[in-house]
Design a protein around this motif. Sequence first.
Motif, PDB file in Angstrom:
ATOM      1  N   TRP A  59      47.352  40.265  34.784  1.00  0.00           N
ATOM      2  CA  TRP A  59      46.567  41.327  34.131  1.00  0.00           C
ATOM      3  C   TRP A  59      47.115  41.589  32.729  1.00  0.00           C
ATOM      4  N   PRO A  60      47.007  40.626  31.827  1.00  0.00           N
ATOM      5  CA  PRO A  60      47.568  40.808  30.475  1.00  0.00           C
ATOM      6  C   PRO A  60      46.926  41.998  29.754  1.00  0.00           C
ATOM      7  N   GLY A  61      47.802  42.863  29.221  1.00  0.00           N
ATOM      8  CA  GLY A  61      47.323  44.008  28.470  1.00  0.00           C
ATOM      9  C   GLY A  61      46.763  45.133  29.311  1.00  0.00           C
ATOM     10  N   GLU A  62      46.864  45.038  30.653  1.00  0.00           N
ATOM     11  CA  GLU A  62      46.331  46.070  31.530  1.00  0.00           C
ATOM     12  C   GLU A  62      47.457  46.699  32.341  1.00  0.00           C
ATOM     13  N   ASN A  63      47.143  47.864  32.900  1.00  0.00           N
ATOM     14  CA  ASN A  63      48.090  48.525  33.804  1.00  0.00           C
ATOM     15  C   ASN A  63      47.930  47.904  35.184  1.00  0.00           C
ATOM     16  N   ALA A  64      49.004  47.293  35.699  1.00  0.00           N
ATOM     17  CA  ALA A  64      48.914  46.572  36.969  1.00  0.00           C
ATOM     18  C   ALA A  64      48.883  47.498  38.174  1.00  0.00           C
ATOM     19  N   LEU A  65      49.367  48.717  38.016  1.00  0.00           N
ATOM     20  CA  LEU A  65      49.418  49.636  39.163  1.00  0.00           C
ATOM     21  C   LEU A  65      48.014  49.885  39.706  1.00  0.00           C
ATOM     22  N   THR A  66      47.902  49.878  41.023  1.00  0.00           N
ATOM     23  CA  THR A  66      46.665  50.051  41.812  1.00  0.00           C
ATOM     24  C   THR A  66      45.767  48.827  41.790  1.00  0.00           C
ATOM     25  N   LYS A  67      46.169  47.734  41.076  1.00  0.00           N
ATOM     26  CA  LYS A  67      45.363  46.520  41.104  1.00  0.00           C
ATOM     27  C   LYS A  67      45.353  45.947  42.520  1.00  0.00           C
ATOM     28  N   CYS A  68      44.313  45.167  42.829  1.00  0.00           N
ATOM     29  CA  CYS A  68      44.114  44.640  44.178  1.00  0.00           C
ATOM     30  C   CYS A  68      44.466  43.161  44.245  1.00  0.00           C
ATOM     31  N   VAL A  69      45.238  42.764  45.250  1.00  0.00           N
ATOM     32  CA  VAL A  69      45.604  41.360  45.486  1.00  0.00           C
ATOM     33  C   VAL A  69      45.410  41.060  46.965  1.00  0.00           C
ATOM     34  N   ARG A  70      44.794  39.918  47.254  1.00  0.00           N
ATOM     35  CA  ARG A  70      44.628  39.472  48.643  1.00  0.00           C
ATOM     36  C   ARG A  70      45.554  38.274  48.872  1.00  0.00           C
ATOM     37  N   ILE A  71      46.252  38.292  49.995  1.00  0.00           N
ATOM     38  CA  ILE A  71      47.255  37.260  50.286  1.00  0.00           C
ATOM     39  C   ILE A  71      46.777  36.410  51.457  1.00  0.00           C
ATOM     40  N   GLY A  72      46.865  35.090  51.295  1.00  0.00           N
ATOM     41  CA  GLY A  72      46.539  34.166  52.378  1.00  0.00           C
ATOM     42  C   GLY A  72      45.112  33.696  52.359  1.00  0.00           C
ATOM     43  N   ALA A  73      44.142  34.591  52.239  1.00  0.00           N
ATOM     44  CA  ALA A  73      42.719  34.249  52.220  1.00  0.00           C
ATOM     45  C   ALA A  73      41.964  35.345  51.497  1.00  0.00           C
ATOM     46  N   ASP A  74      40.837  34.986  50.900  1.00  0.00           N
ATOM     47  CA  ASP A  74      40.080  35.986  50.149  1.00  0.00           C
ATOM     48  C   ASP A  74      39.356  36.973  51.052  1.00  0.00           C
ATOM     49  N   THR A  75      39.445  36.748  52.372  1.00  0.00           N
ATOM     50  CA  THR A  75      38.851  37.694  53.322  1.00  0.00           C
ATOM     51  C   THR A  75      39.871  38.691  53.865  1.00  0.00           C
ATOM     52  N   ASN A  76      41.142  38.492  53.548  1.00  0.00           N
ATOM     53  CA  ASN A  76      42.180  39.398  54.040  1.00  0.00           C
ATOM     54  C   ASN A  76      42.101  40.745  53.316  1.00  0.00           C
ATOM     55  N   PRO A  77      42.712  41.775  53.925  1.00  0.00           N
ATOM     56  CA  PRO A  77      42.650  43.103  53.301  1.00  0.00           C
ATOM     57  C   PRO A  77      43.271  43.107  51.910  1.00  0.00           C
TER      58      PRO A  77
END
Length: 906
Positions: A675-693
Amino acid sequence: MSMQSKFRRLFRFDNDHHDVSRAVDDELQFHFDSAVRDLMAKGANESDARRQAEARFGDVERTRSGLKAIDHARVSESRRIELLSNIAQDVRYAFRGLKRNPVFALAVITILALGIGANSTMFGIVDRLLLRAPKFLANADRVQRVYLSMMVNGSRVYLANSSYHRFHDLTDSSSTIEVAAAVWSPTLAIGAQNAREFRVTYATATYWQLFNIRPALGRFYAANEDTPTNAANVAVISYPWWQSEYGGADSVLGKTVRMGRLYYTIIGVTPKSFAGLGTETPIAWIPLSSGANNSFPGNGRTHWYETYGMNWLQPIVRRKPNVPLQTTNADLSHRFQQSYQASRVIEPSRASIESVKPFAEVSSILVARGPNRATEVKVAIWLVGVAIIVLLIACANVGNLMLARAIQRQREIAVRLALGISRSRLTLQILVESTVLALLGGAAGLAVTEWGGRLLRATLLPDLATTSSLSDIRTPLFTLCVAIAVGAITGLIPAWRSGRSSLALSLKTGGREGNYQRSRLRSSLLVVQSAMSVVLLVGAGLFVRSLHNLQSMRLGFDANHIVWVSPHMRGVALDSARQRVFYDELVRTAKQLPGVENASLGVSVPFATEWEEPLFVAGIDSVDKLGAFETQVVGPEYFQMMGTRIVSGRAIGVEDGRGTAFSMVVSESMAKKLWPGENALTKCVRIGADTNPCRAVVGLAEDIKSTSLTNREQWQYYVPRTQYDPGDVGELFVRVRGSATAEAERLRVALQKLMPGDSYLSAKSLDDVLDPGRRSWQLGATMFSVFGTLALLVAAIGLYSVISYTVAQRTREMGVRVALGAQSTDVVRMILRQSVALSGIAVVVGVAVALVASKWVEPLLFETSARDPLVYASVAGLLLLVALAAALAPALRAARVDASIALRSD
């Protein structure tokens, strides 16, 4: 007359030929003339007499050649006997001379012992790393390792290992490969109770076809015992382990021993000196499939032999006869490309083949000679050159000492020449004396090699087996050859000097003090050795700066206060609930131990293990294409325990438990990358598969070094263990108040009682885990400093000897100067000026050489310029200070010269 002719004449190489030829020709001519006179006396005229004599003598040339051969053999034998007799006499004379002058002998032997010992030590290291192929290899010239590489960010990167699946893709039904084997050498816990960790080798059954060996006892395992789905738990143990653990008893066959999780039946013993393909002899060899089942039991979904993602083994091949390297490389590269395409079908997230450009090649069976050799190997190769420089400095110094001694013996030599000794005989005597000194220095150098080699391998190169340097004939033979060469080099200097001296002048003045003869040769030798000392000291300074920069670098965690405790659950199966109880108890108990500040759980260990999972971020097509993001699964208080700072947001804590919102912490550089130039806090990341929480970023942590000390782009993210169950994988990290290295064993013993069944703990400080990554700079800093200090010491001794000799020879001149009104300070200033002038020239030459070599050294340094002005200035100042110190005592002695005594002494 050519230089070659002069040399042959000096050592009487041409005399035998000319003397024999002349004698044979004279003898034949005498008998021919006698025959002609006899025939003429019987009435024949001269022409008829000569014709009859020629007919009677037959083939004169053949006779002449035969006689010359006979006489040559006789004269050569006589010369050999005479030479051996002279050498024996000269050896006795040399020992008598050394006995009369023990200080000189001790100085020369000590200097040569250090120089020769340094070279023998480095030869022993490099011989094992780069020169000596493993014993017993069949067709060793065709046995090689397979190296795989890909393009990453525009640079070709070599893969450390290969997967089992890819190994078979590369080698099955190959038209260029005769034998293909795969190996891996991990450490396993050996034994049931009181288990100890040893090196073992997992090897395919084809491994034994690479060698010309038979087992010392029993047999080797076969192909039907090395299949992934039906692997036999059998082992072939090493001869040393058979002797130490089983007393060499034949009854060892059929015994079982626990290695890791499994029990293995011993079926054979390797030959006595067999060590396999590495530099360290493992205690046992077991089938690769059985070893993999031992180390990678699987998770019920993907097995080790089905995936391309587990890169753990090293392919070894023997090419078919008459198959060139280029053909094999082309074949393997084509197969690698096909294999990579097959892996993309299983894992579509992999980069395209056009971007990574897979390439395979075969190279030396010796890892140190491979295309991806370790940095410490490159430093070791440089150290060979450094050791040679030390030897050259020692030779120059000894040559200077022997030259001074020859000048002192000038009158003695002149008397001997006047009494009829030939210059060739005198040259031989001087060479014998220098060779005797060099051999004594070589013998002392072997002691230096034995001690220094063991220390070097134990502290800086632990992957090399710590064996005696004297147990292998190669090192003593190398030492002998070096000693003989050094004897010849150091002896030729005074021999040449003595051969050029004027006999009349030497008889008149000899070596009396007060008759000063300026010696450009001695001054040149002194400048050369001082200049080479500058080069070594510059190298030492650069590596010391590198090591200082490395040690002062912020890693993102406190390695020297963290103990890594790793549970090894051998044969113990715990369900999820029991695992949580076990790990929670481990953390709780560790926190209560004396000297412990904190403890927490993790999964990945910096510089030891890595874990990566696919990431999915909104707005980014493929996160994997951006690089590798390391996964760390942690418990509460992990960041506080590791000493890793949270720069924004919060750390993972007890509030991130089961049933709470999914959370994660990312490193600063990862946030900037995603997230260049953005505040990363509260950003969303999914681990393992794009269907995961979706996981919300709750904090930003400082960057840590986890895989490489030199790579700046390393990205990590952290997830709570309570929200991301890693199964039975878990590592305990304990923060202690004192040294982690000192506390590691105490912690292991205290926590071992919590281990169920035959499970056990291993413990080591993260500082020790880091050591292999720092080893090249530690090796360079230590050895360059040792060799540089040694070179400086030898140069100081040489400078002192030259100045002292000069002062002794200029006694009369000093007396005249004092008699004419010179002050003591003037005399001191004159001597010191000479010393500083010689050292100044040496500094200029040494700095110039170091600057030329800097472009090759710079890649081995850590955040240090190879042209660092502070290092060069410090070395120059140090050498000048040493020069002043070395010249001070002779200068003060010169200042105390009594003018009347000095003038009368002539």
